[in-house]
Enzyme design. Structure first.
Site, PDB file in Angstrom:
ATOM      1  N   LYS A  62       4.749  -3.676  10.780  1.00 46.99           N
ATOM      2  CA  LYS A  62       5.265  -2.410  11.317  1.00 46.99           C
ATOM      3  C   LYS A  62       4.473  -1.279  10.662  1.00 46.99           C
ATOM      4  O   LYS A  62       4.134  -1.367   9.462  1.00 46.99           O
ATOM      5  CB  LYS A  62       6.757  -2.303  10.991  1.00 46.99           C
ATOM      6  CG  LYS A  62       7.441  -1.073  11.555  1.00 46.99           C
ATOM      7  CD  LYS A  62       8.940  -1.125  11.287  1.00 46.99           C
ATOM      8  CE  LYS A  62       9.686   0.063  11.850  1.00 46.99           C
ATOM      9  NZ  LYS A  62      11.142  -0.024  11.600  1.00 46.99           N
TER      10      LYS A  62
ATOM     11  N   SER B  71      17.152  -1.842  12.872  1.00 43.06           N
ATOM     12  CA  SER B  71      15.811  -1.763  13.470  1.00 43.06           C
ATOM     13  C   SER B  71      15.046  -3.067  13.550  1.00 43.06           C
ATOM     14  O   SER B  71      14.017  -3.118  14.201  1.00 43.06           O
ATOM     15  CB  SER B  71      14.969  -0.753  12.702  1.00 43.06           C
ATOM     16  OG  SER B  71      15.247   0.521  13.192  1.00 43.06           O
TER      17      SER B  71
ATOM     18  N   SER C 125      13.989   0.474  15.659  1.00 43.58           N
ATOM     19  CA  SER C 125      12.706   1.136  15.649  1.00 43.58           C
ATOM     20  C   SER C 125      11.518   0.180  15.568  1.00 43.58           C
ATOM     21  O   SER C 125      10.397   0.581  15.860  1.00 43.58           O
ATOM     22  CB  SER C 125      12.642   2.124  14.486  1.00 43.58           C
ATOM     23  OG  SER C 125      12.742   1.446  13.249  1.00 43.58           O
TER      24      SER C 125
HETATM   25  N1  GLN Z   1      18.493   2.924  15.324  1.00 43.94           N
HETATM   26  C1  GLN Z   1      18.838   3.297  14.000  1.00 43.94           C
HETATM   27  C2  GLN Z   1      18.380   4.698  13.732  1.00 43.94           C
HETATM   28  O1  GLN Z   1      17.898   5.301  14.615  1.00 43.94           O
HETATM   29  C3  GLN Z   1      18.283   2.314  13.025  1.00 43.94           C
HETATM   30  C4  GLN Z   1      16.936   2.638  12.542  1.00 43.94           C
HETATM   31  C5  GLN Z   1      16.417   1.670  11.542  1.00 43.94           C
HETATM   32  O2  GLN Z   1      17.060   0.658  11.239  1.00 43.94           O
HETATM   33  N2  GLN Z   1      15.286   2.019  10.964  1.00 43.94           N
HETATM   34  O3  GLN Z   1      18.480   5.209  12.672  1.00 43.94           O
END
Ligand code: GLN
Length: 477
Positions: free
Chosen positions: A83, A182, A158
């Site tokens: 990532k 994410s 994400s």
């Molecule tokens: N969707 C969640 C957010 O927008 C989780 C993001 C993540 O785990 N980095 O914060």
């Protein structure tokens, strides 16, 4: 073309001369180029990946001739994507943000060092929501990532690029980061396995921080076995991360297929939640039923804090993000506005032009909840509620081996469906944030296909450092 199935099979094929690492990397490079439209990779590290492949091929030859496997790493030839918020020395990393465009890492993350020490091959960096903030990968400064199962649908976020790279066979394993889901949510949207370790199990050194008391690095894989092996390798105490744990790193592979019969709790409020897709609910209940038929005990338990999960997560993570992201000031790192005329306008313009809308929203929200007039009402209260959620989660996990929920309320959704309404988007995380708020490990595994053709995921959470048990039960699904 070589068709990857599991790490174990790959290792055997390499030893038996079915293929070579150099061939595999060349194939991956061609394949990534052919699937450019998915936009999963921001960059392919062709030169360093081919150099590493050559080295590993030589090692394989040497160990074959001396008949000793001891020098060969456990991940020999495993092609891994990172990532774009995990640092790899002398390679670019941007957190999918304009503010870090062109920035090159000065050191490697501990997880990267650990993978390379086991002879893995790092193939490139993967698109994600900017600074890991998002649930659909629509927040990247470098464009949307498409879901390979249906290109009109989001891959989740994400770590969208990580999930897509594995689902579309562009690499064998990907690392993601999980602050509130994410890893697990995009895994669920793409039919892959996504695992978030116990907080502190894996070093965060070299991970670009979003919310430091929530962030963990973990794998996205095709199988639970591969997730177990990768987690085993990247886990452990690290002097560069004071929050990393000294808890013994167990052999998770040995704990798989134990045949143990577990006590499993599913959360009543989650299964009965408004907005839960009926087919997702059915798939989860069917999986629980199969587990029951296999001899496990399944019981419904009440979790009274479901409605507090998302607000608590967003108050606390935005507070931490507003502090973590203050380092991107146009001076220390990355983008500096050409329109700045003095120190203050360098800060203001570089940050205004360098950050995307969602990141700015979260910095402002975080600054607000930490401001002296509202600190007690929001941040301090958020911490108290975090404590309640943590205590309740621990209480359930002292009576049961696992907590089960759907991974997400629905399957992948169409591009644009939630982007105008941040609250709607934030509610996508309702089932995943509990594990991060409490710090427990959690896994999402595919458990069915919706009538819309898209995959459904089921989530298991376990007590602190019980990743071995979690992989064991997940491998039964
Ligand atoms: N969707 C969640 C957010 O927008 C989780 C993001 C993540 O785990 N980095 O914060």
């Amino acid at each position: 073309m070589y068709s990857f199935s599991t790490i174990q099979k790959l290792q055997a094929d390499l030893k038996n001369g079915v293929t070579t690492c150099v061939d595999l990397v060349n194939q991956a490079i061609v394949n990534i180029e052919a699937n450019k439209e998915l936009n999963a990779f921001l960059e392919v590290f062709s030169v360093s990946a081919l150099a590493q492949a050559k080295l590993v091929d030589e090692k394989i030859k040497a160990t074959a001739s001396t008949n000793s496997a001891s020098k060969l790493g456990k991940l020999a030839g495993v092609i891994i994507g990172l990532k774009d918020n995990i640092c790899y020395k002398n390679h670019k990393v941007s957190a999918s943000s304009k503010i870090l465009q062109g920035f090159e890492s000065l050191y490697s993350a501990t997880v990267v060092e650990k993978l390379l020490a086991e002879d893995a091959i790092i193939i490139g960096r993967l698109n994600c929501d900017e600074f890991a903030m998002g649930s659909s990968n629509e927040n990247s400064a470098y464009g949307n990532v498409l879901n390979p199962l249906n290109k009109k649908f989001v891959p989740g976020g994400s770590s969208g690029g990580s999930a897509v790279a594995v689902a579309a066979n562009l690499c064998y394993v990907a690392l993601g980061s999980d602050t509130g889901g994410s890893i697990r949510q995009p895994a669920s949207f793409t039919g892959t396995v996504g695992f978030k370790p116990t907080y502190g199990r894996v070093s965060r050194y070299g991970l670009i921080a979003y919310a430091s008391s929530f962030d963990q690095i973990g794998p996205i894989t095709k199988t639970v076995e591969d997730a177990a092996l990768i987690t085993q390798i990247i886990s452990g105490l690290d002097g560069n991360d004071n929050t990393s744990s000294s808890h013994n790193v167990e052999n998770y592979i040995e704990q798989l297929h134990s045949g143990k019969k577990y006590k499993i709790a599913y959360l009543k409020e989650c299964v009965e939640a408004d907005g839960l897709d009926p087919e997702v609910k059915q798939a989860v209940l069917n999986t629980l039923n199969t587990l029951k038929e296999n001899g496990h005990t399944i019981e419904a338990v009440s979790f009274p804090y479901l409605d507090f999960l998302v607000p608590t997560y967003y108050v606390l993570t935005t507070a931490e993000a507003s502090s973590n992201l203050s380092r991107f000031d146009g001076i220390h790192y990355g983008y500096r506005s050409p329109n700045a005329t003095d120190l203050e306008s360098t800060y203001k313009k570089s940050r205004s032009e360098g950050f995307g809308a969602e990141v700015k929203r979260r910095i402002m929200l975080g600054t607000f909840v930490l401001s002296s007039g509202y600190y007690d009402a929001y941040y301090a209260k958020g911490q108290k509620v975090r404590n309640l959620i943590h205590t309740k989660t621990k209480e359930i996990l002292s009576a049961y081996d696992f907590i089960v929920t759907p991974s997400t309320p629905g399957t992948a959704f169409e591009f644009g469906k939630n982007s105008a309404d941040p609250i709607k988007m934030y509610l996508e995380d309702i089932f995943t944030v509990q594990a991060n708020i409490a710090g427990v490990p959690a896994i999402s595994v595919p458990c069915g296909i919706h009538s819309n053709g898209l995959p459904i995921g089921i989530q298991f959470m376990a007590n602190y450092f019980e990743e071995g048990k979690l992989f064991d039960v997940a491998s039964e699904v």
